[in-house]
Design a protein around this motif. Structure first.
Motif, PDB file in Angstrom:
ATOM      1  N   HIS A 300       0.703  -1.030  -0.076  1.00  0.00           N
ATOM      2  CA  HIS A 300      -0.074  -0.125   0.286  1.00  0.00           C
ATOM      3  C   HIS A 300       0.972   1.397   0.154  1.00  0.00           C
ATOM      4  O   HIS A 300       0.466   2.505  -0.485  1.00  0.00           O
ATOM      5  CB  HIS A 300      -0.904  -0.064   0.896  1.00  0.00           C
ATOM      6  N   THR A 301       2.048   0.510   0.384  1.00  0.00           N
ATOM      7  CA  THR A 301       3.019   2.623   0.470  1.00  0.00           C
ATOM      8  C   THR A 301       3.482   2.697  -1.310  1.00  0.00           C
ATOM      9  O   THR A 301       4.096   3.827  -1.314  1.00  0.00           O
ATOM     10  CB  THR A 301       4.668   1.849   1.503  1.00  0.00           C
ATOM     11  N   GLY A 302       2.924   1.798  -2.310  1.00  0.00           N
ATOM     12  CA  GLY A 302       3.131   2.177  -3.379  1.00  0.00           C
ATOM     13  C   GLY A 302       4.858   1.341  -3.788  1.00  0.00           C
ATOM     14  O   GLY A 302       5.462   1.246  -4.854  1.00  0.00           O
ATOM     15  N   SER A 303       5.122   0.256  -3.136  1.00  0.00           N
ATOM     16  CA  SER A 303       6.533  -0.513  -2.975  1.00  0.00           C
ATOM     17  C   SER A 303       6.235  -1.892  -3.535  1.00  0.00           C
ATOM     18  O   SER A 303       4.514  -2.476  -3.786  1.00  0.00           O
ATOM     19  CB  SER A 303       6.845  -0.327  -2.129  1.00  0.00           C
ATOM     20  N   TYR A 304       6.852  -1.949  -4.757  1.00  0.00           N
ATOM     21  CA  TYR A 304       6.072  -3.367  -5.608  1.00  0.00           C
ATOM     22  C   TYR A 304       6.599  -4.449  -4.110  1.00  0.00           C
ATOM     23  O   TYR A 304       5.509  -5.212  -4.567  1.00  0.00           O
ATOM     24  CB  TYR A 304       7.863  -3.790  -5.991  1.00  0.00           C
ATOM     25  N   SER A 305       6.754  -4.528  -3.453  1.00  0.00           N
ATOM     26  CA  SER A 305       6.961  -5.393  -2.371  1.00  0.00           C
ATOM     27  C   SER A 305       6.769  -4.877  -0.965  1.00  0.00           C
ATOM     28  O   SER A 305       7.115  -3.880  -1.007  1.00  0.00           O
ATOM     29  CB  SER A 305       8.115  -6.232  -1.933  1.00  0.00           C
ATOM     30  N   CYS A 306       6.152  -5.939   0.416  1.00  0.00           N
ATOM     31  CA  CYS A 306       5.774  -5.455   1.441  1.00  0.00           C
ATOM     32  C   CYS A 306       7.118  -5.147   1.892  1.00  0.00           C
ATOM     33  O   CYS A 306       7.647  -4.191   3.091  1.00  0.00           O
ATOM     34  CB  CYS A 306       4.811  -5.685   2.022  1.00  0.00           C
ATOM     35  N   PHE A 308      10.923  -4.152   2.259  1.00  0.00           N
ATOM     36  CA  PHE A 308      11.409  -3.285   1.548  1.00  0.00           C
ATOM     37  C   PHE A 308      12.563  -2.820   3.304  1.00  0.00           C
ATOM     38  O   PHE A 308      13.791  -1.649   2.481  1.00  0.00           O
ATOM     39  CB  PHE A 308      11.115  -1.761   1.132  1.00  0.00           C
ATOM     40  N   THR A 309      12.550  -3.212   3.669  1.00  0.00           N
ATOM     41  CA  THR A 309      13.072  -2.088   5.178  1.00  0.00           C
ATOM     42  C   THR A 309      13.915  -3.358   5.423  1.00  0.00           C
ATOM     43  O   THR A 309      13.602  -4.119   6.654  1.00  0.00           O
ATOM     44  CB  THR A 309      11.712  -2.074   6.315  1.00  0.00           C
ATOM     45  N   ASP A 310      15.264  -3.233   5.348  1.00  0.00           N
ATOM     46  CA  ASP A 310      16.888  -3.798   6.007  1.00  0.00           C
ATOM     47  C   ASP A 310      16.911  -3.368   7.176  1.00  0.00           C
ATOM     48  O   ASP A 310      17.023  -2.857   8.223  1.00  0.00           O
ATOM     49  CB  ASP A 310      18.106  -3.361   5.115  1.00  0.00           C
ATOM     50  N   LEU A 311      16.433  -4.746   8.197  1.00  0.00           N
ATOM     51  CA  LEU A 311      16.994  -5.150   9.599  1.00  0.00           C
ATOM     52  C   LEU A 311      18.309  -4.935   9.811  1.00  0.00           C
ATOM     53  O   LEU A 311      19.393  -4.874  10.516  1.00  0.00           O
ATOM     54  CB  LEU A 311      16.096  -5.449  10.075  1.00  0.00           C
TER      55      LEU A 311
END
Length: 412
Positions: A300-306, A308-311
């Motif tokens: 829903h953020t517009g990113s292809y995949s949910c 996308f945040t590297d930890l």
């Protein structure tokens, strides 16, 4: 054993690539494209974006036309009027490309001796017959049965109204159904109508009941959704029994929204639908893996995949062969679109096709020479040089790795 009927929407005019893609998404077994003078360019445009077979015809006059259409991406060609002029084209095409790729159309209302014609087409090497009857098939039921018995070929019947599909199938006893409709129609709905009438069709059917799955404390099944080509994980969601059954029925991913407490077909609001390619349950039967074709973005953020945040991340070599090839190809294409001073790739593009071909030939020869050497290390370097120059050639000619891999898959 019930007959398996293929439903094949046929496109004429308009925007064929868009229409073919829509029918691919809606559950068609194949798609047909016809034009008065079909071109390889249009066939190529259609074929590159669909995962189902493409049947193409119209204005095919000789063996060279057959070759161009098949090489452009069609899985089968349909020969029509040209067969009335030169029947030997069926034999030539069947011998050259295989009879499974050759369809011959026949107008039951105009053909003088349909049975003899069908028998001859089978002898010459046709793989399938497409039967036409603009005024209807009511008077041809026994004739079609005789054509099938005498020729031994599968028969496809052409209709213009999807609502007539079940009646025509019951009347004609066809193996496949070509639907030449000016208006778009729901393929999956038509398939369910056919199945209700007792005809075997290829619809999504789960080999296990939802009741056999192990659900979480909320009574739902966890679903991991993945891109069917890249295997990239797109999202994690949940299904109830109703959501699962709707997904299987429609071929479009439907989840249960825990926040809204309702069924949620991904894409109904955004248009970013997820079309099912496969559903697989894990060994514990508590997690479903869905491989899908994602339209637009999953998040829903517009990113292809949910995701996308590297930890935590450790650098590593990505040695997936296709991803490496695609990455190098993308760099080459970027050089072509955005020239960079001093770039060897741009030097090749500037010199043109003859220079590129010369380098491909030279590098191929280097592989042969290196292969005679007991030390395979040199061969590794020469193959890498050859593949690079081959990709420059592909970029120069506008060919992609998708086209090459598709062709290899067809050969397999």
């Amino acid at each position: 054993m019930e007959r398996q009927i293929k439903i094949i929407p046929c496109i004429y005019g308009g925007k064929p690539a868009e229409a073919a893609k829509a029918y691919d998404h809606s559950g068609a077994d194949a798609v047909g494209y016809y034009d008065e003078k079909i071109t390889a360019e249009t066939v190529k445009e259609i074929a590159k974006d669909i995962d189902i077979p493409l049947y193409a015809g119209g204005g095919i006059e000789d063996l060279e036309d057959v070759k161009k259409i098949l090489y452009a991406g069609a899985d089968k060609v349909c020969l029509g009027k040209t067969v009335l002029v030169d029947k030997e084209i069926v034999k030539k095409a069947g011998d050259r490309f295989g009879k499974d790729q050759i369809i011959v159309s026949m107008d039951l209302e105009r053909q003088e001796d349909p049975v003899s014609f069908a028998k001859e087409m089978a002898r010459l090497g046709a793989g399938q017959l497409l039967l036409l009857a603009d005024k209807g098939y009511e008077t041809f039921a026994s004739l079609i049965k005789e054509i099938k018995e005498v020729s031994g070929l599968p028969v496809m019947v052409s209709i213009s109204d999807p609502k007539e599909a079940v009646r025509i199938l019951e009347l004609a006893g066809a193996d496949d159904l070509a639907v030449v409709s000016r208006e778009a129609f729901g393929v999956m709905e038509l398939k369910h109508d056919c199945r209700t009438a007792g005809f075997g069709v290829n619809t999504f059917e789960s080999s296990m009941s939802f009741d056999e799955f192990k659900l979480n404390s909320d009574g739902m099944l966890t679903v991991v959704t993945q891109d069917y080509k890249t295997n990239e994980v797109l999202m994690v969601a949940y299904m109830t029994k109703e959501a699962f059954e709707k997904t299987v029925e429609t071929g479009i991913m439907t989840y249960y929204s825990r926040s809204r407490k309702e069924l949620w077909t991904k894409g109904d609001t955004s248009g970013h639908y997820q079309y099912v390619k496969s559903l697989t349950i894990d060994c514990d039967k508590d997690t479903l893996l869905a491989k899908v074709e994602q339209v637009g973005n999953a998040c829903h953020t517009g990113s292809y995949s949910c995701f996308f945040t590297d930890l935590v991340k450790k650098e590593y070599k990505d040695d997936n062969p296709m991803e490496v090839f695609q990455s190098v190809y993308d760099v080459i294409m970027d050089r072509k679109k955005h020239p960079k001073e001093g770039s060897y790739t741009n030097y090749l593009f500037e010199k043109g096709i003859d220079k590129i071909l010369k380098k491909v030939g030279e590098e191929a020869t280097e592989i042969v020479i290196a292969a005679k050497n007991p030390d395979v290390e040199e061969m590794k370097y020469e193959i890498s040089d050859f593949l690079y120059h081959l990709m420059v050639l592909m970029a120069e000619r506008g060919m992609t790795w998708d086209e090459v891999t598709r062709e290899l898959i067809e050969r397999k």
